[in-house]
Design an enzyme around this catalytic site. Structure first.
Site, PDB file in Angstrom:
ATOM      1  N   CYS A   1       0.837  -1.210   0.000  1.00  0.00           N
ATOM      2  CA  CYS A   1       0.000   0.000   0.000  1.00  0.00           C
ATOM      3  C   CYS A   1       0.875   1.266   0.000  1.00  0.00           C
ATOM      4  O   CYS A   1       1.472   1.560  -1.032  1.00  0.00           O
ATOM      5  CB  CYS A   1      -0.996  -0.046   1.146  1.00  0.00           C
ATOM      6  SG  CYS A   1      -2.504   0.838   0.746  1.00  0.00           S
TER       7      CYS A   1
ATOM      8  N   HIS B   1      -3.558  -5.183   0.330  1.00  0.00           N
ATOM      9  CA  HIS B   1      -2.945  -5.688   1.564  1.00  0.00           C
ATOM     10  C   HIS B   1      -2.981  -7.215   1.587  1.00  0.00           C
ATOM     11  O   HIS B   1      -3.976  -7.788   2.062  1.00  0.00           O
ATOM     12  CB  HIS B   1      -3.712  -5.171   2.786  1.00  0.00           C
ATOM     13  CG  HIS B   1      -3.551  -3.712   3.034  1.00  0.00           C
ATOM     14  ND1 HIS B   1      -2.708  -3.230   3.999  1.00  0.00           N
ATOM     15  CD2 HIS B   1      -4.128  -2.637   2.442  1.00  0.00           C
ATOM     16  CE1 HIS B   1      -2.781  -1.897   4.002  1.00  0.00           C
ATOM     17  NE2 HIS B   1      -3.623  -1.521   3.070  1.00  0.00           N
TER      18      HIS B   1
ATOM     19  N   GLU C   1      -1.499  -9.166   3.521  1.00  0.00           N
ATOM     20  CA  GLU C   1      -1.412  -9.699   4.894  1.00  0.00           C
ATOM     21  C   GLU C   1      -2.768 -10.058   5.494  1.00  0.00           C
ATOM     22  O   GLU C   1      -2.848 -10.907   6.378  1.00  0.00           O
ATOM     23  CB  GLU C   1      -0.666  -8.704   5.802  1.00  0.00           C
ATOM     24  CG  GLU C   1      -1.397  -7.420   6.160  1.00  0.00           C
ATOM     25  CD  GLU C   1      -1.240  -6.288   5.151  1.00  0.00           C
ATOM     26  OE1 GLU C   1      -0.951  -6.566   3.974  1.00  0.00           O
ATOM     27  OE2 GLU C   1      -1.453  -5.119   5.540  1.00  0.00           O
TER      28      GLU C   1
HETATM   29  N1  GLN Z   1      -2.053   6.609   2.642  1.00  0.00           N
HETATM   30  C1  GLN Z   1      -2.138   5.835   1.455  1.00  0.00           C
HETATM   31  C2  GLN Z   1      -3.497   5.999   0.775  1.00  0.00           C
HETATM   32  O1  GLN Z   1      -4.456   6.371   1.404  1.00  0.00           O
HETATM   33  C3  GLN Z   1      -1.834   4.380   1.721  1.00  0.00           C
HETATM   34  C4  GLN Z   1      -2.789   3.738   2.668  1.00  0.00           C
HETATM   35  C5  GLN Z   1      -2.266   2.443   3.233  1.00  0.00           C
HETATM   36  O2  GLN Z   1      -1.060   2.190   3.246  1.00  0.00           O
HETATM   37  N2  GLN Z   1      -3.154   1.621   3.772  1.00  0.00           N
HETATM   38  O3  GLN Z   1      -3.632   5.762  -0.378  1.00  0.00           O
END
Ligand code: GLN
Length: 551
Positions: A399, A525, A527
């Protein structure tokens, strides 16, 4: 009152739907006793006996969901397929049971009140005074029974967050009292307490447990089973004493000793016959002897690794390891899949600078840059990516970690020094990570997030394709910003490829660097989907690459 004259706002619980059984787990004495792990372990044992089981967490705080909470408060925010932002205990439930959870598995006081207040505004209470009892408690009871009503589960385990005696837990305990009264043979309460060891006296002490049970009794709830967290053996004398003072059977006093790994707990609970006692009390005849062969072989491999790898986890919440719970559990699963032990070096991204990056990251076999929000620690993350890219070290960016990889590539390979994400630099010259135009008008926090499961199409031959051994996957998202497709051609022409794309929107979900041994940035994600039964392919692939790098 005649049933026919009952006002419509009074919910009638005709029966606890098609004989679903309900187990409530409460906690006393202190917080952090591990109700989530005990709940997940019991669920595992019941599942292994052939009962379809799910677990629900009721959180007494007033936030609608943990999505707006800083990870320092309650650790990571876990995301389900249906896009619910939930408590991290749901991650344990999924990792143990290998069954996805949903919004219905996590309820907060905020959501309960929101729902009751919305009903009041719609006039559904027909002029009645809206009160904690019965309106809030009815709403809680309904949420508890929702999972049972679907007819999918034989057993629903409901974990009540917080500690008995907390003001904010009162309506939940009251709801449990009512359900127990209404459906006695279908409900059961397990109370988790602490039996502390007093070093000066050289003794385990049962008084806090006695007091905690008294507190529950004052609220009208007699626990059926006591699970006693202890650092030492609970001998027969102590068990007898607890049983006698707390009105439970001897076999319902369960010892819960500190374990080497959370994955040992189901077997410890089996040795204490927790599952048997639960089934007896619920009048369920056991379908079979628990089949835990796979679980045991996982544990054997976990405890007998053939080699080890050292992985850096670079993030900004590393002081509180619960902030990255699913990532560290995914490493355990992927280690077992590779027959190796994964040693995680937790590195604070704020500490990393161009001057110390090579010493901070020296000797590591793989580097993971963690998800996150906001600007704190971002330059350390970008510096980390540069180090992994230039030194051919296996890299997994998740992310924000993937977004940092994109920014780093734009700055140092494409020569766009002013490349950034508009999350941090709104008017930067090269917004390589940006908000999609359709999101820009929605300003409410949370309202613009891409949450939950989305499909992704992988490019054959890529590292991700090899890891999944498939070109069609579905992964969970939680972010607001995206790879800006205006720059895609330039990235691809210079060696950073979009190897995973959303088939419907064309959004870039995975980037890889072609002349690097293993460099993967995932917008989703992975995970959240790693379990004991199904270690996540991307983590398995990353650890395999780290092992190769080490060799
Ligand atoms: N801050 C980034 C976004 O909103 C990544 C979010 C995250 O890592 N969950 O796109």
């Amino acid at each position: 009152m005649n049933i026919l004259t009952l006002p419509p706002e009074v919910t009638l619980y005709s029966s606890m739907s098609n004989s679903t059984k309900y187990v409530f787990v409460t906690g006393g004495v202190t917080s952090s006793l591990g109700k989530g792990i005990i709940s997940a372990s019991l669920a595992k044992l019941l599942q292994a006996r052939g009962y379809s089981t799910t677990i629900q967490k009721l959180d007494p705080y007033i936030n609608i969901d943990p999505g707006t909470l800083n990870p320092y408060e309650h650790g990571e925010c876990f995301v389900t397929d249906d896009g619910a932002e939930t408590d991290l205990d749901l991650g344990h439930y999924e990792r143990f049971l290998n069954v996805p959870t949903s919004q219905a598995n996590n309820v907060t006081t905020g959501r309960i009140y929101q729902s009751v207040i919305n009903k009041e505004r719609r006039g559904e209470f027909l002029g009645k005074t809206v009160q904690v009892i019965p309106h809030i408690t009815d709403e809680i009871k309904e949420r508890i029974q929702l999972l049972g009503k679907e007819g999918t589960y034989d057993i629903v385990i409901t974990e009540i967050g917080g500690t008995v005696g907390d003001i904010e837990s009162l309506p939940y305990v009251e709801a449990v009292r009512q359900l127990k009264w209404e459906f006695e043979e279908d409900c059961l309460v397990i109370h988790l307490t602490l039996v502390p060891y007093l070093a000066a006296a050289g003794e385990l002490k049962t008084k806090p447990t006695q007091h905690s049970v008294k507190q529950l009794l004052e609220l009208g709830v007699q626990p059926d089973i006591l699970c006693c967290r202890t650092e030492h053996e609970l001998d027969l004398t102590l068990r007898r004493k607890i049983a006698k003072f707390c009105n439970v059977n001897m076999n319902a006093v369960i010892e819960s000793r500190d374990a080497e790994s959370i994955y040992d707990v189901p077997l410890l609970m089996q040795a204490e016959e927790l599952d048997k006692v639960v089934l007896e009390k619920l009048n369920l005849t056991s379908k079979s002897i628990p089949d835990l062969d796979n679980w045991k072989s996982f544990l054997t491999r976990l405890k007998n690794p053939e080699s080890e790898v050292n992985i850096a986890l670079v993030g900004k919440y590393v002081e509180l390891k619960d902030s990255y719970k699913s990532i560290s559990e995914s490493f355990i699963h992927a280690g077992v899949a590779n027959n190796c032990k994964v040693n995680v070096k937790w590195i604070h991204s704020e500490k990393i600078t161009p001057n110390n990056v090579d010493t901070e990251l020296a000797g590591l076999d793989g580097i993971l840059v963690a998800p996150g929000f906001g600007s704190r620690g971002i330059s350390g993350k970008i510096e980390t990516v540069k180090f992994a890219r230039e030194n051919n070290i296996p890299f997994l960016g998740i992310c924000l970690g993937m977004q940092c990889a994109v920014i780093e590539f734009a700055r140092n390979v494409l020569g766009k020094a002013e490349a950034h994400t508009t999350e941090i630099s709104e008017n930067c010259k090269y917004p390589v990570i940006d908000m999609m135009s359709e999101q820009k008008n929605i300003s409410n926090l949370g309202g613009t997030m891409r949450l939950g499961a989305y499909k992704c199409q992988l490019s054959p031959g890529s590292n991700v394709f090899k890891a999944y051994n498939s070109d069609k996957i579905s992964e969970r998202h939680r972010h607001r910003y995206e790879f800006n497709n205006d720059f895609l051609e330039e990235f691809e022409a210079n060696g950073m490829k979009a190897t995973g794309k959303n088939p419907e929107t064309g959004l870039v979900e995975v980037v890889e660097i072609e002349n690097h041994p293993w460099f993967v940035g995932a917008q989703f994600h992975p995970e959240y989907k790693s379990t004991v039964a199904n270690p996540h392919p991307l983590f398995v692939g990353f650890i395999a690459a780290a092992l190769e790098n080490k060799a």
